[in-house]
Design a protein around this motif. Structure first.
Motif, PDB file in Angstrom:
ATOM      1  N   ARG A  61       0.837  -1.186   0.000  1.00  0.00           N
ATOM      2  CA  ARG A  61       0.000   0.000   0.000  1.00  0.00           C
ATOM      3  C   ARG A  61       0.879   1.246   0.000  1.00  0.00           C
ATOM      4  O   ARG A  61       0.683   2.159  -0.764  1.00  0.00           O
ATOM      5  N   THR A  78      -8.468  -2.689   5.441  1.00  0.00           N
ATOM      6  CA  THR A  78      -8.520  -1.239   5.611  1.00  0.00           C
ATOM      7  C   THR A  78      -7.921  -0.811   6.950  1.00  0.00           C
ATOM      8  O   THR A  78      -8.072  -1.500   7.957  1.00  0.00           O
ATOM      9  N   ARG A 106     -12.682   0.662   9.606  1.00  0.00           N
ATOM     10  CA  ARG A 106     -11.343   0.069   9.643  1.00  0.00           C
ATOM     11  C   ARG A 106     -11.449  -1.441   9.862  1.00  0.00           C
ATOM     12  O   ARG A 106     -12.487  -1.946  10.275  1.00  0.00           O
ATOM     13  N   ASP A 137     -16.339   3.761  -3.894  1.00  0.00           N
ATOM     14  CA  ASP A 137     -16.602   3.834  -2.463  1.00  0.00           C
ATOM     15  C   ASP A 137     -17.781   2.918  -2.148  1.00  0.00           C
ATOM     16  O   ASP A 137     -18.766   2.888  -2.901  1.00  0.00           O
ATOM     17  N   SER A 145      -9.343   2.086  -6.362  1.00  0.00           N
ATOM     18  CA  SER A 145      -9.283   2.469  -4.953  1.00  0.00           C
ATOM     19  C   SER A 145     -10.659   2.913  -4.481  1.00  0.00           C
ATOM     20  O   SER A 145     -11.602   3.017  -5.271  1.00  0.00           O
ATOM     21  N   ARG A 180     -13.127   3.786  -0.555  1.00  0.00           N
ATOM     22  CA  ARG A 180     -13.225   3.690   0.901  1.00  0.00           C
ATOM     23  C   ARG A 180     -14.434   2.847   1.286  1.00  0.00           C
ATOM     24  O   ARG A 180     -15.441   2.834   0.583  1.00  0.00           O
ATOM     25  N   PRO A 222     -15.477   6.213   7.938  1.00  0.00           N
ATOM     26  CA  PRO A 222     -14.672   5.095   7.434  1.00  0.00           C
ATOM     27  C   PRO A 222     -14.725   3.874   8.352  1.00  0.00           C
ATOM     28  O   PRO A 222     -14.798   4.013   9.572  1.00  0.00           O
ATOM     29  N   SER A 228      -8.572   4.920   7.907  1.00  0.00           N
ATOM     30  CA  SER A 228      -9.154   5.788   6.879  1.00  0.00           C
ATOM     31  C   SER A 228     -10.217   5.065   6.057  1.00  0.00           C
ATOM     32  O   SER A 228     -10.909   5.691   5.256  1.00  0.00           O
ATOM     33  N   GLY A 229     -10.318   3.757   6.207  1.00  0.00           N
ATOM     34  CA  GLY A 229     -11.286   2.981   5.428  1.00  0.00           C
ATOM     35  C   GLY A 229     -10.874   2.766   3.977  1.00  0.00           C
ATOM     36  O   GLY A 229     -11.628   2.192   3.195  1.00  0.00           O
ATOM     37  N   GLU A 230      -9.670   3.236   3.622  1.00  0.00           N
ATOM     38  CA  GLU A 230      -9.244   3.158   2.220  1.00  0.00           C
ATOM     39  C   GLU A 230      -8.800   1.752   1.830  1.00  0.00           C
ATOM     40  O   GLU A 230      -8.261   1.009   2.650  1.00  0.00           O
ATOM     41  N   TYR A 231      -9.004   1.464   0.579  1.00  0.00           N
ATOM     42  CA  TYR A 231      -8.404   0.253   0.016  1.00  0.00           C
ATOM     43  C   TYR A 231      -7.775   0.611  -1.320  1.00  0.00           C
ATOM     44  O   TYR A 231      -8.080   1.657  -1.910  1.00  0.00           O
TER      45      TYR A 231
END
Ligand SMILES: [Fe+2]
Length: 219
Positions: A10, A125, A88, A210, A76, A78, A86, A128-131
């Motif tokens: 990442r 994640t 996690r 998202d 990408s 979230r 977000p 931030s909840g991002e992937y």
């Protein structure tokens, strides 16, 4: 259970692309128009054997030198709860056909599989909840429009699945699973742009999906 390889990848990808903040910043106004992502069937092709490599780079299997066939896409987004916060520690899994339209599944034998495509990937994640995944733009295969399968796994919750689709693909309207989403806003929420990255000389694409889960935040 942050997997060191996932984290390493990442960091490498976000740094390499300079996408970090730009792609993931969501203005506050976003929460106003939050549409819950519709659930979609898992379908019959969740891998029946996992690849040797299950990281978030689907273009390269382990340390392979030959990349997968296809239009490279930086995918990408979230994972958010119903209020736009977000989530996690959500394990995001994706799977999709390779450039020949074949799944990583022993029952999918209609064409020869691209051995350099991982077919499946995972990303856990952080706060931030991002992937983030590096993969290919999905291709058509008999009976379906272009799509990528998602499974979201969270501790203590049932596996949740959906699919995302390519904006502007004429086959979308003819696809039974896509068309089963009757609400136009819900449909729009799973129909995403695969846009050329201006700075990419190799013609790479960026796509952002998202996912808004129907969960209320934990107290
Ligand atoms: Fe599928």
């Amino acid at each position: 259970m942050n997997h060191p390889i996932l984290l390493q990848n990442r960091r490498r990808f976000l740094r390499g692309l300079g996408l970090g903040a730009a792609l993931f910043t969501v203005p506050g106004a976003f929460a106003e128009g939050l549409v819950r992502t519709p659930r979609q069937t898992e379908g019959p092709f969740y891998p029946d054997h996992l690849p040797l490599d299950t990281d978030n780079d689907l273009i390269i299997v382990n340390d392979g030198l030959t990349p997968a066939i296809g239009e490279i896409t930086h995918l990408s987004g979230r994972i958010l709860d119903a209020r736009g916060q977000p989530i996690r520690n959500a394990l995001v899994e994706i799977w999709q056909v390779d450039g020949h339209g074949v799944y990583l599944h022993s029952r999918d034998t209609h064409a020869k599989r691209d051995q350099n495509f991982q077919g499946f990937g995972r990303f856990l994640t952080a706060s931030s909840g991002e992937y983030y995944f590096r993969t290919i733009k999905p291709v058509l295969y008999p009976g379906r429009t272009r799509h990528i399968h998602y499974a979201i796994k969270m501790k203590g919750r049932e596996k949740w699945t959906t699919q995302c689709y390519v904006k502007g693909e004429p086959q979308n309207e003819k696809d039974g699973i896509y068309s089963s989403i009757s609400d136009p806003k819900a449909r729009a929420s799973v129909t995403i742009d695969f846009a050329p990255i201006k700075t990419s000389r190799a013609g790479e694409l960026a796509a952002k999906f998202d996912i808004v889960m129907g969960l209320t935040p934990e107290a």
